[in-house]
Design a protein around this motif. Structure first.
Motif, PDB file in Angstrom:
ATOM      1  N   ALA A  35      -3.408  -2.617  13.525  1.00  0.00           N
ATOM      2  CA  ALA A  35      -4.881  -2.719  14.044  1.00  0.00           C
ATOM      3  C   ALA A  35      -5.607  -1.475  13.583  1.00  0.00           C
ATOM      4  CB  ALA A  35      -4.782  -2.577  15.612  1.00  0.00           C
ATOM      5  N   THR A  36      -4.806  -0.202  13.405  1.00  0.00           N
ATOM      6  CA  THR A  36      -5.415   0.830  12.918  1.00  0.00           C
ATOM      7  C   THR A  36      -4.661   1.146  11.630  1.00  0.00           C
ATOM      8  OG1 THR A  36      -3.740   2.169  14.280  1.00  0.00           O
ATOM      9  CG2 THR A  36      -5.807   1.636  15.547  1.00  0.00           C
ATOM     10  N   SER A  37      -5.674   1.917  10.830  1.00  0.00           N
ATOM     11  CA  SER A  37      -5.118   2.495   9.628  1.00  0.00           C
ATOM     12  C   SER A  37      -4.635   3.759   9.674  1.00  0.00           C
ATOM     13  CB  SER A  37      -6.416   2.422   8.536  1.00  0.00           C
ATOM     14  OG  SER A  37      -5.852   2.969   7.325  1.00  0.00           O
ATOM     15  N   THR A  38      -3.347   3.935   9.198  1.00  0.00           N
ATOM     16  CA  THR A  38      -3.043   5.396   9.260  1.00  0.00           C
ATOM     17  C   THR A  38      -2.380   5.881   7.943  1.00  0.00           C
ATOM     18  OG1 THR A  38      -0.786   4.450   9.707  1.00  0.00           O
ATOM     19  CG2 THR A  38      -1.985   4.717  11.627  1.00  0.00           C
ATOM     20  N   PRO A  39      -2.514   7.188   7.524  1.00  0.00           N
ATOM     21  CA  PRO A  39      -2.010   7.706   6.588  1.00  0.00           C
ATOM     22  C   PRO A  39      -0.551   7.273   6.208  1.00  0.00           C
ATOM     23  CG  PRO A  39      -3.087   9.540   7.943  1.00  0.00           C
ATOM     24  CD  PRO A  39      -3.040   8.310   8.689  1.00  0.00           C
ATOM     25  N   ALA A  40       0.011   6.905   5.069  1.00  0.00           N
ATOM     26  CA  ALA A  40       1.352   6.364   5.072  1.00  0.00           C
ATOM     27  C   ALA A  40       1.971   7.149   3.840  1.00  0.00           C
ATOM     28  CB  ALA A  40       1.154   4.804   4.784  1.00  0.00           C
ATOM     29  N   PRO A  41       3.050   7.261   3.580  1.00  0.00           N
ATOM     30  CA  PRO A  41       3.847   7.995   2.457  1.00  0.00           C
ATOM     31  C   PRO A  41       3.761   6.962   1.485  1.00  0.00           C
ATOM     32  CG  PRO A  41       5.084   8.217   4.291  1.00  0.00           C
ATOM     33  CD  PRO A  41       3.911   7.209   5.111  1.00  0.00           C
ATOM     34  N   ARG A  42       4.027   7.106   0.332  1.00  0.00           N
ATOM     35  CA  ARG A  42       3.852   6.325  -0.864  1.00  0.00           C
ATOM     36  C   ARG A  42       4.907   5.024  -0.732  1.00  0.00           C
ATOM     37  NH1 ARG A  42       5.370   9.088  -6.506  1.00  0.00           N
ATOM     38  NH2 ARG A  42       5.432   6.936  -7.182  1.00  0.00           N
ATOM     39  N   THR A  43       4.559   4.259  -1.407  1.00  0.00           N
ATOM     40  CA  THR A  43       5.652   3.163  -1.494  1.00  0.00           C
ATOM     41  C   THR A  43       6.326   3.040  -2.848  1.00  0.00           C
ATOM     42  OG1 THR A  43       4.020   1.203  -2.086  1.00  0.00           O
ATOM     43  CG2 THR A  43       4.460   1.779   0.013  1.00  0.00           C
ATOM     44  N   LEU A  44       7.591   2.673  -2.855  1.00  0.00           N
ATOM     45  CA  LEU A  44       8.346   2.436  -4.111  1.00  0.00           C
ATOM     46  C   LEU A  44       8.655   1.215  -4.256  1.00  0.00           C
ATOM     47  CD1 LEU A  44       9.905   6.122  -4.502  1.00  0.00           C
ATOM     48  CD2 LEU A  44       8.126   5.143  -5.796  1.00  0.00           C
ATOM     49  N   PRO A  45       8.716   0.739  -5.541  1.00  0.00           N
ATOM     50  CA  PRO A  45       9.713  -0.625  -5.649  1.00  0.00           C
ATOM     51  C   PRO A  45      11.086  -0.476  -5.436  1.00  0.00           C
ATOM     52  CG  PRO A  45       8.288  -0.157  -7.613  1.00  0.00           C
ATOM     53  CD  PRO A  45       8.163   1.064  -6.899  1.00  0.00           C
ATOM     54  N   ILE A  46      11.523  -1.611  -4.776  1.00  0.00           N
ATOM     55  CA  ILE A  46      12.959  -1.327  -4.418  1.00  0.00           C
ATOM     56  C   ILE A  46      14.191  -1.160  -5.325  1.00  0.00           C
ATOM     57  CG2 ILE A  46      14.720  -3.355  -3.479  1.00  0.00           C
ATOM     58  CD1 ILE A  46      13.021  -4.009  -1.185  1.00  0.00           C
ATOM     59  N   ALA A  47      13.540  -1.697  -6.601  1.00  0.00           N
ATOM     60  CA  ALA A  47      14.479  -1.753  -7.650  1.00  0.00           C
ATOM     61  C   ALA A  47      14.535  -0.377  -8.251  1.00  0.00           C
ATOM     62  CB  ALA A  47      13.835  -2.548  -8.895  1.00  0.00           C
ATOM     63  N   SER A  48      13.654   0.577  -7.799  1.00  0.00           N
ATOM     64  CA  SER A  48      13.736   2.044  -8.197  1.00  0.00           C
ATOM     65  C   SER A  48      14.634   2.904  -7.233  1.00  0.00           C
ATOM     66  CB  SER A  48      12.299   2.710  -8.375  1.00  0.00           C
ATOM     67  OG  SER A  48      11.559   2.769  -7.227  1.00  0.00           O
TER      68      SER A  48
END
Length: 310
Positions: A35-48
């Motif tokens: 419901a709320t937008s929060t600062p998020a760490p970056r995402t990475l591909p699972i394959a990496s």
């Protein structure tokens, strides 16, 4: 190193930085949008990502993993994985391998991560503490983790108890499981024998036989302790139940020389336990007798601290 110990004492949130306090979600099929937008760490591909080489867990419980898969399918990956960069543009998982495995099974293509530059020592220490605090380890995995933290990182049992939120007696008792025979260790790893039962059979002259009897007959820990004690009674005699040293046993073939007797007495007074010294040519043996598990725990603690400070 001092800074690492302080961070460990703060709990897992310190390992992920301030961002760990924010709810971070990588959406899975069917997961609701926050419901709320929060600062998020970056995402990475699972394959990496790849499993960490310092992962202390040897087994991943299938039932628990399936439960986590269901949770991630509905809620997404709520807590980010802690990773460190390695060669070839890849990242090694320091904490969160179970989440990575569950995300693969759904499957998700990306997961939230917090990236930290960590050397091997820090990666191992964080991985061990993370698993211990989450209670994700078997008793023997936990014991091995404590051993490595003490031997490789110089933690005392007291400092370690503060870092992982366990009592010193719990850590000392868990470390004793490392002295179990292989057959008993297998029963513990398979979940057939509890850590309490395993510690009790350690005091028996034949730990494997008593462990097998405990499993086959469904004995309680107290029953195992009584059997272990009664098995020792014929060899040790009536003995004492207090902390005072028992009389030193006589040596067949003649009395000991005064210097040996004085040394035995001196060591017994220091330890509060009976000490027996036997010479055999240039070598010999030194035996320290204890009456109960509390005395053994105290002796083990003192010897480990002595080895660390040497």
């Amino acid at each position: 190193m001092a800074d690492n110990k302080k961070r460990l004492g703060k709990g897992l949130s310190a390992l992920f930085g301030e961002a760990a306090g924010e709810p971070v979600v990588a959406q899975g099929p069917g997961a609701a949008t926050p419901a709320t937008s929060t600062p998020a760490p970056r995402t990475l591909p699972i394959a990496s990502l790849q499993p960490g080489k310092f992962q202390p867990r040897r087994r991943f419980d299938e039932e628990a993993l399936q439960a986590l898969i269901g949770s991630i399918r509905e809620q997404g990956v709520v807590q980010p994985l802690l990773v460190r960069p390695i060669e070839g543009g890849k990242y090694e998982i320091v904490a969160g391998e179970r989440r990575w495995r569950a995300a693969q099974a759904i499957p998700l293509h990306e997961v939230p991560v917090v990236i930290r530059e960590l050397d091997d020592r820090a990666a191992l220490e964080i991985g061990l503490v993370e698993n211990i605090q989450r209670a994700d380890l078997t008793p023997l995995e936990e014991a091995e983790a404590y051993r490595r933290l003490i031997e490789e990182f110089g933690h005392t049992q007291e400092a370690l108890s503060q870092a992982v939120g366990k009592s010193r007696s719990h850590i000392a008792n868990t470390l004793r499981l490392l002295y179990l025979p292989g057959g008993v260790k297998a029963l513990v790893e398979d979940g057939k024998l509890t850590a309490g039962h395993a510690r009790a059979v350690l005091t028996s002259p034949d730990p494997e036989a008593l462990a097998t009897k405990a499993v086959n007959e469904g004995l309680s820990v107290r029953e195992v302790e009584r059997l272990a004690q009664s098995a020792k009674a014929p060899a040790n005699g009536k003995g004492s139940t207090g902390a005072k040293p028992r009389p030193v046993a006589k040596i067949a073939g003649g009395a000991k020389d005064p210097d040996t007797l004085n040394l035995e007495k001196h060591l017994s007074e220091i330890l509060g336990l009976a000490v027996d010294i036997q010479f055999d040519g240039k070598g010999g043996s030194l035996t320290i007798a204890y009456d109960n598990l509390e005395q053994l725990d105290d002796l083990t603690h003192r010897l480990q601290n002595l080895a660390i400070s040497a």
